[in-house]
Design a protein around this motif. Structure first.
Motif, PDB file in Angstrom:
ATOM      1  N   SER A 133       0.860  -1.293  -0.109  1.00 13.47           N
ATOM      2  CA  SER A 133      -0.133  -0.100   0.128  1.00 13.47           C
ATOM      3  C   SER A 133       1.081   1.175  -0.028  1.00 13.47           C
ATOM      4  O   SER A 133       1.768   1.185   0.493  1.00 13.47           O
ATOM      5  CB  SER A 133      -0.806  -0.016   1.184  1.00 13.47           C
ATOM      6  OG  SER A 133      -1.601   1.345   1.383  1.00 13.47           O
ATOM      7  N   LYS A 134       0.526   2.072  -0.693  1.00 17.57           N
ATOM      8  CA  LYS A 134       1.223   3.351  -0.571  1.00 17.57           C
ATOM      9  C   LYS A 134       0.638   4.624   0.358  1.00 17.57           C
ATOM     10  O   LYS A 134       1.377   5.290   0.775  1.00 17.57           O
ATOM     11  CB  LYS A 134       1.344   3.798  -2.118  1.00 17.57           C
ATOM     12  CG  LYS A 134       2.082   3.329  -3.022  1.00 17.57           C
ATOM     13  CD  LYS A 134       2.214   3.971  -4.455  1.00 17.57           C
ATOM     14  CE  LYS A 134       3.122   3.120  -5.469  1.00 17.57           C
ATOM     15  NZ  LYS A 134       3.104   3.288  -6.563  1.00 17.57           N
ATOM     16  N   SER A 135      -0.775   4.307   0.723  1.00 14.64           N
ATOM     17  CA  SER A 135      -1.186   5.159   1.733  1.00 14.64           C
ATOM     18  C   SER A 135      -2.287   4.515   2.619  1.00 14.64           C
ATOM     19  O   SER A 135      -3.223   4.189   1.753  1.00 14.64           O
ATOM     20  CB  SER A 135      -1.982   6.208   0.954  1.00 14.64           C
ATOM     21  OG  SER A 135      -2.546   7.468   1.694  1.00 14.64           O
ATOM     22  N   PRO A 136      -1.943   3.948   3.841  1.00 14.78           N
ATOM     23  CA  PRO A 136      -0.442   4.339   4.398  1.00 14.78           C
ATOM     24  C   PRO A 136       0.487   3.431   3.688  1.00 14.78           C
ATOM     25  O   PRO A 136       0.271   2.186   3.265  1.00 14.78           O
ATOM     26  CB  PRO A 136      -0.690   3.937   5.714  1.00 14.78           C
ATOM     27  CG  PRO A 136      -1.806   2.899   5.564  1.00 14.78           C
ATOM     28  CD  PRO A 136      -2.551   3.460   4.573  1.00 14.78           C
ATOM     29  N   LEU A 137       1.663   3.825   3.767  1.00 13.51           N
ATOM     30  CA  LEU A 137       2.701   2.956   3.273  1.00 13.51           C
ATOM     31  C   LEU A 137       3.299   1.773   3.928  1.00 13.51           C
ATOM     32  O   LEU A 137       3.342   1.845   5.314  1.00 13.51           O
ATOM     33  CB  LEU A 137       3.985   3.983   3.241  1.00 13.51           C
ATOM     34  CG  LEU A 137       5.385   3.229   2.462  1.00 13.51           C
ATOM     35  CD1 LEU A 137       5.155   2.883   1.208  1.00 13.51           C
ATOM     36  CD2 LEU A 137       6.566   4.253   2.482  1.00 13.51           C
TER      37      LEU A 137
END
Length: 186
Positions: A114-118
């Motif tokens: 996941s980039k958001s959250p990382l």
């Protein structure tokens, strides 16, 4: 170097000076052509959480993997291609090379879940792997390091924790659990 056979080409990834000398001497004894990956010219153009952009012989390559160690692996793969195609009828098209680099996967090795959250999953199993992970981690990142099935102490860069888990601890970290943990921690 029992793996080096007479007159069979040898490709070696980046080595320390001592190991490189042993490999070189064994290749000479076995009349085996030797190519070190460090002889391959490869430039890093850009790197972000989606991968690494490289340039090889004026060919842009988008590597889906992240980290200096993956650049070294890419260089070794290109050295293997050079040996494979030298003095043979084997040809690898530019498109095939691009496709191979772009579609390369290494599950649970700096895998961005996941980039958001990382959330980044990395199954490093030794100190070198942990150091490679720490180098590739964005400076603003924070992390949790879990050690499975063994007693080890990791001293990592300042944006990580140093964490020890005894061998009695056994965790199974699935993608869903990792995403849940990231959600709870933010």
């Amino acid at each position: 170097c029992g793996i080096i056979k007479p007159q069979c080409p040898v490709v070696s990834g980046e080595q320390n000076e001592s190991a490189a000398r042993v490999i070189k001497n064994s290749a000479i004894r076995n009349h085996a052509p030797l190519l070190f990956s460090t002889d391959i010219s490869l430039s890093v153009i850009d790197e972000d959480l989606s991968g690494t952009t490289l340039e090889f012989n004026n060919i842009p390559l988008k590597l889906s993997l992240i980290g200096e160690h993956q650049v070294q692996n890419a260089r070794t793969a290109l050295a293997a291609l050079a040996v494979l195609t030298k003095d043979t009828d084997i040809r690898i098209s530019e498109d095939a090379m691009k496709e191979g680099f772009e579609n390369a996967v290494n599950p649970a090795r700096f895998e961005v879940l996941s980039k958001s959250p990382l959330v980044i999953l990395d199954g490093a199993h030794n100190a070198d792997g942990m150091q490679a992970f720490a180098k590739a981690m964005p400076a603003e990142g924070r992390g949790m390091v879990l050690n499975m099935l063994d007693e080890r102490v990791w001293s990592l860069t300042p944006h990580f924790v140093s964490y020890t888990v005894s061998k009695s601890a056994l965790w199974t970290l699935t993608q869903t659990m990792a995403l849940a943990l990231a959600y709870i921690c933010t």
